[in-house]
Design a protein around this motif. Sequence first.
Motif, short mmCIF file in Angstrom:
data_model
loop_
_atom_site.label_atom_id
_atom_site.label_comp_id
_atom_site.label_asym_id
_atom_site.label_seq_id
_atom_site.Cartn_x
_atom_site.Cartn_y
_atom_site.Cartn_z
N ILE A 1 0.83 -1.20 0.00
CA ILE A 1 0.00 0.00 0.00
C ILE A 1 0.87 1.25 0.00
CG2 ILE A 1 -1.51 1.38 1.49
CD1 ILE A 1 -2.92 -1.31 2.19
N GLN A 2 1.90 1.27 0.85
CA GLN A 2 2.78 2.44 0.93
C GLN A 2 3.50 2.68 -0.39
OE1 GLN A 2 5.72 2.26 4.05
NE2 GLN A 2 6.85 4.02 3.25
N LEU A 3 4.02 1.61 -1.00
CA LEU A 3 4.76 1.76 -2.25
C LEU A 3 3.86 2.24 -3.39
CD1 LEU A 3 6.94 -1.47 -2.04
CD2 LEU A 3 7.75 0.89 -1.81
N ILE A 4 2.64 1.69 -3.47
CA ILE A 4 1.72 2.12 -4.52
C ILE A 4 1.30 3.57 -4.29
CG2 ILE A 4 -0.58 1.77 -5.53
CD1 ILE A 4 -0.22 -1.23 -5.04
N GLN A 5 1.01 3.91 -3.02
CA GLN A 5 0.63 5.30 -2.69
C GLN A 5 1.69 6.29 -3.15
OE1 GLN A 5 -0.25 4.99 1.57
NE2 GLN A 5 -2.15 6.10 1.19
N GLU A 6 2.95 5.96 -2.89
CA GLU A 6 4.04 6.86 -3.25
C GLU A 6 4.06 7.12 -4.76
OE1 GLU A 6 7.50 4.98 -1.71
OE2 GLU A 6 7.06 5.51 0.37
N LYS A 7 3.85 6.06 -5.56
CA LYS A 7 3.89 6.22 -7.00
C LYS A 7 2.65 6.95 -7.53
CE LYS A 7 7.81 4.27 -7.61
NZ LYS A 7 8.99 5.09 -7.99
N LEU A 8 1.50 6.73 -6.90
CA LEU A 8 0.28 7.41 -7.34
C LEU A 8 0.32 8.89 -7.01
CD1 LEU A 8 -2.49 4.80 -6.41
CD2 LEU A 8 -1.47 5.22 -8.66
N ASN A 9 1.08 9.25 -5.98
CA ASN A 9 1.14 10.64 -5.56
C ASN A 9 2.25 11.43 -6.24
OD1 ASN A 9 -1.00 10.29 -3.78
ND2 ASN A 9 0.32 9.70 -2.07
N GLU A 10 3.06 10.76 -7.04
CA GLU A 10 4.18 11.46 -7.71
C GLU A 10 3.66 12.39 -8.80
OE1 GLU A 10 6.97 8.58 -9.11
OE2 GLU A 10 7.91 8.34 -7.15
#
Length: 209
Positions: A200-209
């Motif tokens: 979840i954290q890794l996907i969140q980071e990429k979606l927020n870039e």
Amino acid sequence: MMEDEQVRVFDANRNPIGVATREEVHRLGLWHESFHCWIVSREEEIDYLYLQLRCEMKKDHPNLFDITSAGHLLAHESALDGIREIKEELGIDVTFSELIPLGIINYCVNHEDLIDNELAHTFLYKKNLAFDVFSLQEEEVSGVIKVKFTDFIDLWTGAKQNVHIKGFEIDPNGQTLGIDRMVGTNSFVPHGLSYYETIIQLIQEKLNE
């Protein structure tokens, strides 16, 4: 036989130490490589996570929702070769350059008669996909659903007990049936809370870039 497939094995520091069969790595708990791909779409400013429904004939975790596409990397393969899993399981063409790397995750599961210690080459694929584009490898995958990513987060943080999913499954007679229901964590492969939190954290980071 799938259990006889040869995979590279590693020590705890990710140094290659040889080759073993899939049966051996799971029986002995040897570190080996896998490919994980999570597919996300954005529709009307809402992010959705796609998940596969594991076939009821699968030895491990049948009829549970899982990583969109995943599989072992054979001894002669690299992470780039992992895209074959997406084509085989889901029937969609993806190029390696379209994937967003999330890193290599130490994935460990110990259940019943196997110890699964994977170095999971993990990727994100952002694409709006209609359900009718999927052509499933029915001995492996019997359906595909999507869930709001925020709901998926709430489910694994405990903020929600149930979330809404929508998609389709193919029954044993080959009929396509719609899925539209509420589910809890017991409907998902028990990868472990720390794994879901990491993803979840890794996907969140990429979606927020």
